[in-house]
Design a protein around this motif. Structure first.
Motif, PDB file in Angstrom:
ATOM      1  N   GLY A 174       1.070  -1.026  -0.239  1.00  0.00           N
ATOM      2  CA  GLY A 174       0.355  -0.142  -0.064  1.00  0.00           C
ATOM      3  C   GLY A 174       0.681   1.187   0.012  1.00  0.00           C
ATOM      4  N   LEU A 175       0.175   2.423  -0.691  1.00  0.00           N
ATOM      5  CA  LEU A 175       0.551   3.836  -0.305  1.00  0.00           C
ATOM      6  C   LEU A 175       1.095   4.205   1.297  1.00  0.00           C
ATOM      7  CD1 LEU A 175      -1.205   5.361  -3.196  1.00  0.00           C
ATOM      8  CD2 LEU A 175       1.372   4.864  -3.163  1.00  0.00           C
ATOM      9  N   ASP A 176       2.320   5.120   1.358  1.00  0.00           N
ATOM     10  CA  ASP A 176       1.955   5.317   2.742  1.00  0.00           C
ATOM     11  C   ASP A 176       0.898   6.553   3.137  1.00  0.00           C
ATOM     12  OD1 ASP A 176       3.357   8.574   2.101  1.00  0.00           O
ATOM     13  OD2 ASP A 176       4.174   6.983   0.601  1.00  0.00           O
ATOM     14  N   PRO A 177       0.746   6.778   3.749  1.00  0.00           N
ATOM     15  CA  PRO A 177      -0.768   7.576   4.523  1.00  0.00           C
ATOM     16  C   PRO A 177      -0.720   9.043   3.487  1.00  0.00           C
ATOM     17  CG  PRO A 177       0.008   7.038   5.912  1.00  0.00           C
ATOM     18  CD  PRO A 177       0.893   6.916   5.441  1.00  0.00           C
ATOM     19  N   LYS A 178       0.723  10.512   3.328  1.00  0.00           N
ATOM     20  CA  LYS A 178       0.949  11.238   3.027  1.00  0.00           C
ATOM     21  C   LYS A 178       0.548  10.902   1.372  1.00  0.00           C
ATOM     22  CE  LYS A 178       3.842  14.449   2.719  1.00  0.00           C
ATOM     23  NZ  LYS A 178       4.478  14.919   0.919  1.00  0.00           N
ATOM     24  N   SER A 179       1.085   9.811   0.443  1.00  0.00           N
ATOM     25  CA  SER A 179       0.152   9.581  -0.259  1.00  0.00           C
ATOM     26  C   SER A 179      -0.722   9.565  -0.855  1.00  0.00           C
ATOM     27  CB  SER A 179       1.267   8.859  -1.588  1.00  0.00           C
ATOM     28  OG  SER A 179       2.904   9.107  -1.400  1.00  0.00           O
ATOM     29  N   ALA A 180      -1.305   8.568  -0.326  1.00  0.00           N
ATOM     30  CA  ALA A 180      -2.942   7.753   0.163  1.00  0.00           C
ATOM     31  C   ALA A 180      -3.881   9.165   0.167  1.00  0.00           C
ATOM     32  CB  ALA A 180      -3.328   6.984   0.749  1.00  0.00           C
ATOM     33  N   ILE A 181      -3.179   9.630   0.977  1.00  0.00           N
ATOM     34  CA  ILE A 181      -4.132  11.183   0.392  1.00  0.00           C
ATOM     35  C   ILE A 181      -4.078  12.281  -0.100  1.00  0.00           C
ATOM     36  CG2 ILE A 181      -5.005  13.070   2.136  1.00  0.00           C
ATOM     37  CD1 ILE A 181      -3.881  11.345   4.170  1.00  0.00           C
ATOM     38  N   GLY A 209      -4.586   1.464   1.895  1.00  0.00           N
ATOM     39  CA  GLY A 209      -3.265   2.516   0.970  1.00  0.00           C
ATOM     40  C   GLY A 209      -2.764   1.600  -0.949  1.00  0.00           C
ATOM     41  N   LEU A 210      -4.374   0.890  -0.892  1.00  0.00           N
ATOM     42  CA  LEU A 210      -4.052   0.327  -2.271  1.00  0.00           C
ATOM     43  C   LEU A 210      -4.119   1.428  -3.547  1.00  0.00           C
ATOM     44  CD1 LEU A 210      -5.600  -3.395  -1.895  1.00  0.00           C
ATOM     45  CD2 LEU A 210      -2.962  -3.048  -2.392  1.00  0.00           C
ATOM     46  N   PRO A 211      -4.325   1.473  -4.301  1.00  0.00           N
ATOM     47  CA  PRO A 211      -4.004   1.929  -5.481  1.00  0.00           C
ATOM     48  C   PRO A 211      -5.522   2.094  -5.897  1.00  0.00           C
ATOM     49  CG  PRO A 211      -1.999   2.236  -5.511  1.00  0.00           C
ATOM     50  CD  PRO A 211      -1.836   1.292  -4.879  1.00  0.00           C
ATOM     51  N   ASP A 242     -11.447  -8.127   1.185  1.00  0.00           N
ATOM     52  CA  ASP A 242     -10.120  -6.612   1.382  1.00  0.00           C
ATOM     53  C   ASP A 242     -10.752  -6.025   0.318  1.00  0.00           C
ATOM     54  OD1 ASP A 242      -9.700  -6.911  -1.498  1.00  0.00           O
ATOM     55  OD2 ASP A 242     -10.140  -8.906  -1.712  1.00  0.00           O
ATOM     56  N   PRO A 243      -9.565  -4.424   1.130  1.00  0.00           N
ATOM     57  CA  PRO A 243     -10.196  -3.186   0.574  1.00  0.00           C
ATOM     58  C   PRO A 243     -10.206  -2.988  -0.809  1.00  0.00           C
ATOM     59  CG  PRO A 243      -8.323  -3.480   1.621  1.00  0.00           C
ATOM     60  CD  PRO A 243      -8.121  -5.078   1.740  1.00  0.00           C
ATOM     61  N   LEU A 244      -9.814  -3.513  -1.764  1.00  0.00           N
ATOM     62  CA  LEU A 244     -10.231  -3.883  -3.312  1.00  0.00           C
ATOM     63  C   LEU A 244     -12.028  -4.020  -3.057  1.00  0.00           C
ATOM     64  CD1 LEU A 244      -9.228  -2.982  -6.069  1.00  0.00           C
ATOM     65  CD2 LEU A 244      -8.529  -5.234  -6.611  1.00  0.00           C
ATOM     66  N   THR A 245     -11.958  -5.486  -2.822  1.00  0.00           N
ATOM     67  CA  THR A 245     -13.664  -6.266  -3.038  1.00  0.00           C
ATOM     68  C   THR A 245     -14.265  -4.949  -2.371  1.00  0.00           C
ATOM     69  OG1 THR A 245     -12.207  -8.681  -3.069  1.00  0.00           O
ATOM     70  CG2 THR A 245     -14.497  -8.417  -2.665  1.00  0.00           C
TER      71      THR A 245
END
Length: 663
Positions: A174-181, A209-211, A242-245
């Motif tokens: 996953g992306l780091d929190p800053k990049s995800a936001i 954090g998954l794009p 899961d997050p994507l689903t």
């Protein structure tokens, strides 16, 4: 800026992954095992990006390639090694895609080893970047690796590619929190995140954090400007998986029923690609409604527009399994099969329209085209050709899927026939030969499965012709003999005669004059029994040729005279003149120069009567050669001068002189 514009900007940017990019760049210059042992690196350096689908692994690879492209003058090339549905792409097909991108013509029907060797040879002297996306295992990747250390290969896979030495995977999660936001903000704008930064962090955490999940969440927020980030987070928490689903389930559930149905049916689209026509046929709605729905899906990041695809959209590979699961759960098998049939039928009609527009005005095909709905017509041949080129991979995949289905064989055969005709009309039989070879193989599969002997014979003949043209004469011979058996089973005189003549041609190519003459004789006997005079004349000529090669000049002369008589009865004056010319050649070989001269003069006269200037010039050059051998150089010069006046220095005037390799 509108919400849709914000979403478009957000989706086009790359966020985070600076640590991974730095590590990958450092890995390029890392000393490999070959260098440590004092040997020059024999193969391309391979960088591997590993991660689950939806983790942004391909986006990271593309970002790396974009940053490095200026240093690789040989260009950037891409091949996808997994189908959208998860099936591995055959290595031969991946090699074909790379050869097409390189502009290298592939031999029709070439084996996997030959194709991969051509790919490696093409990259042997290029400083290029090669992206191998979504590789399943090392066995897929290894045959495509160039033997050139100046080429850089960027591989994308789920995990390590065990078996390829000196490769350290860069694993992405996953992306780091800053990049995800930041990614979410690109979709929603800054205000909705600024008013509740804690909710934005929670949403990024809920998406893991998954794009892939973050993009769906951002697209949904952009489409629902009055819903808060906190509310979306609560909705996601209430779902399982899961997050994507969960993100996909939320987006799918929020769609109107007609749109949700169209989305599910995109799982049936070949290669996961669909345009308005495909979506319209799958859903049974109008083309304009399908076009609007696809644009809405693109805003929600459920599909993405194919660059240069002329209105095509592609389902991201990580969403395809979710679409298929929804389709199986919500749609009855009969509805799914009907949707497939509508899609194939629409494709057939578009291909027929694309071919018809190449026919002359007023032809039957153009008249039938005028009766088609406007949406299924192309304005001109150029537009139809552009459509065919942009959708070629999808059309070939449609044919493969239709044959694999097994329940739509009638439609599959119609689709393949329409595609073969369209490719031949727009690209020419020579340029389209590699595609045609694969299509004839599919026809053969259906014919063998259904016991269709006539179609089996036709497919075997077409495949054998392509084998023969590419020098695989032994393979062609086997297929011609199989075609003869299929023609007998179908009681098809045309297929039987064609197969026997082609078997003779294969033996002639192999230099087996005895067998070639035997098979030509069998084919001739059939043509005589059916009183097919044009075929009789041609076969007499082929018999004359093999007897000439074998040095049986008496038999050769009898057959060439029979051929000449046949052409004369048919009032085919050029054919008559050519047959006389070949008879004159045999007389020359047999040591009868005076007869050769008379026959050659007669051939020149008949070519003159036929009005075939090129043939007349070629025959006069042959006559000049004969006069030289008879010791009359003055007359020979006169005939050469006459030939030059007819055709100047056109080298094709020598076509008859070079008719036999032994001349």
């Amino acid at each position: 800026m509108t919400d849709q514009a914000v979403a478009a900007v957000g989706a086009s940017q790359f966020y985070g992954r600076q640590r991974e990019l730095k590590a990958l760049r450092a890995d390029i210059a890392r000393t490999g095992l070959d260098t440590l042992t004092g040997r020059k690196a024999p193969r391309a350096r391979v960088l591997l990006i590993a991660g689950k689908p939806g983790s942004g692994r391909t986006a990271l690879a593309e970002e790396l390639i974009a940053a490095l492209a200026d240093g690789y003058r040989g260009g950037v090339y891409r091949a996808r090694l997994t189908e959208p549905g998860g099936e591995p792409v055959p290595t031969a097909r991946a090699a074909q895609d790379l050869l097409a991108a390189l502009g290298i013509a592939e031999p029709p029907g070439a084996a996997e080893d030959e194709l991969t060797a051509l790919v490696r040879e093409a990259f042997a002297h290029r400083k290029a970047l090669l992206l191998l996306d979504d590789a399943v295992d090392a066995e897929q990747v290894d045959p495509l690796l160039p033997d050139n250390p100046e080429t850089l290969v960027v591989g994308v896979a789920r995990g390590p590619l065990t078996g390829i030495p000196d490769v350290r995977p860069c694993t992405v999660g996953g992306l780091d929190p800053k990049s995800a936001i930041e990614l979410l903000t690109g979709f929603t704008g800054s205000v909705r995140v600024t008013v509740d930064p804690q909710a934005a962090e929670s949403l990024a955490e809920e998406c893991g954090g998954l794009p892939g999940a973050l993009v769906l969440a951002g697209g949904w927020l952009a489409a629902h400007p009055k819903v808060s980030v906190a509310d979306l987070t609560k909705r996601l928490r209430a779902l399982s998986g899961d997050p994507l689903t969960r993100a996909f389930t939320l987006v799918h559930a929020s769609l109107p029923q007609p749109a949700a149905r169209i989305l599910r049916h995109l799982a049936l689209a070949p290669l996961g690609r669909a345009d308005a026509h495909t979506a319209s046929a799958l859903a049974g709605c109008s083309v304009s409604a399908a076009a609007t729905t696809l644009a809405d899906f693109a805003a929600l990041r459920l599909v993405r527009e194919v660059p240069g695809g002329e209105g095509q959209y592609e389902v991201p590979a990580h969403l395809m399994p979710l679409l298929r699961a929804e389709l199986e759960e919500r749609d009855r098998p009969a509805e799914v099969q009907l949707a497939r049939a509508r899609m194939l039928e629409r494709t057939v009609r578009l291909l027929q329209s694309g071919r018809a527009v190449t026919e002359p005005e007023g032809s039957p095909a153009r008249r039938r085209l005028a009766g088609q709905p406007r949406a299924l017509r192309f304005p001109d041949a150029a537009a139809a050709g552009a459509w065919l080129d942009s959708r070629r991979p999808v059309l070939l995949a449609s044919a493969r899927l239709a044959v694999a289905d097994g329940d739509l064989d009638t439609l599959a055969r119609r689709l393949i026939a329409a595609l073969v005709r369209a490719l031949a009309a727009h690209r020419g039989a020579e340029a389209a030969a590699p595609d045609l070879y694969g299509l004839h193989r599919l026809v053969l599969d259906v014919a063998e499965r259904r016991g269709l002997h006539r179609e089996r014979a036709a497919a075997l003949l077409n495949l054998a012709d392509l084998d023969a043209r590419t020098g695989r004469t032994e393979d062609a011979l086997l297929r011609y003999r199989s075609a003869l058996d299929a023609g007998k089973a179908a009681n098809d005189p045309y297929a039987m005669g064609r197969a026997m003549e082609s078997v003779g041609g294969a033996y002639q190519e192999l230099g087996d004059w005895q067998r070639a003459g035997d098979w030509y004789g069998r084919a001739l006997a059939q043509r005589l029994a059916r009183d097919e005079r044009a075929d009789q004349a041609r076969l007499y000529g082929r018999l004359g040729a093999v007897h000439t090669y074998a040095g049986r000049y008496g038999e050769a002369l009898r057959n060439w005279r029979a051929a000449a008589a046949g052409y004369r009865r048919l009032a085919d004056l050029p054919g008559y003149a050519r047959a006389l010319s070949e008879a004159a050649r045999v007389q020359e070989y047999a040591g009868r120069p005076d007869e050769c001269l008379r026959t050659c003069e007669e051939a020149v006269e008949w070519a003159r009567r036929a009005g075939d200037v090129r043939l007349q010039a070629a025959l006069q050059l042959r006559l000049a050669d004969t006069l030289d051998r008879l010791g009359d150089p003055a007359a020979a010069r006169l005939h050469r001068s006459a030939a030059e006046r007819l055709l100047g220095s056109d080298p094709s005037a020598y076509e008859i002189r070079s008719g036999f390799a032994e001349d």
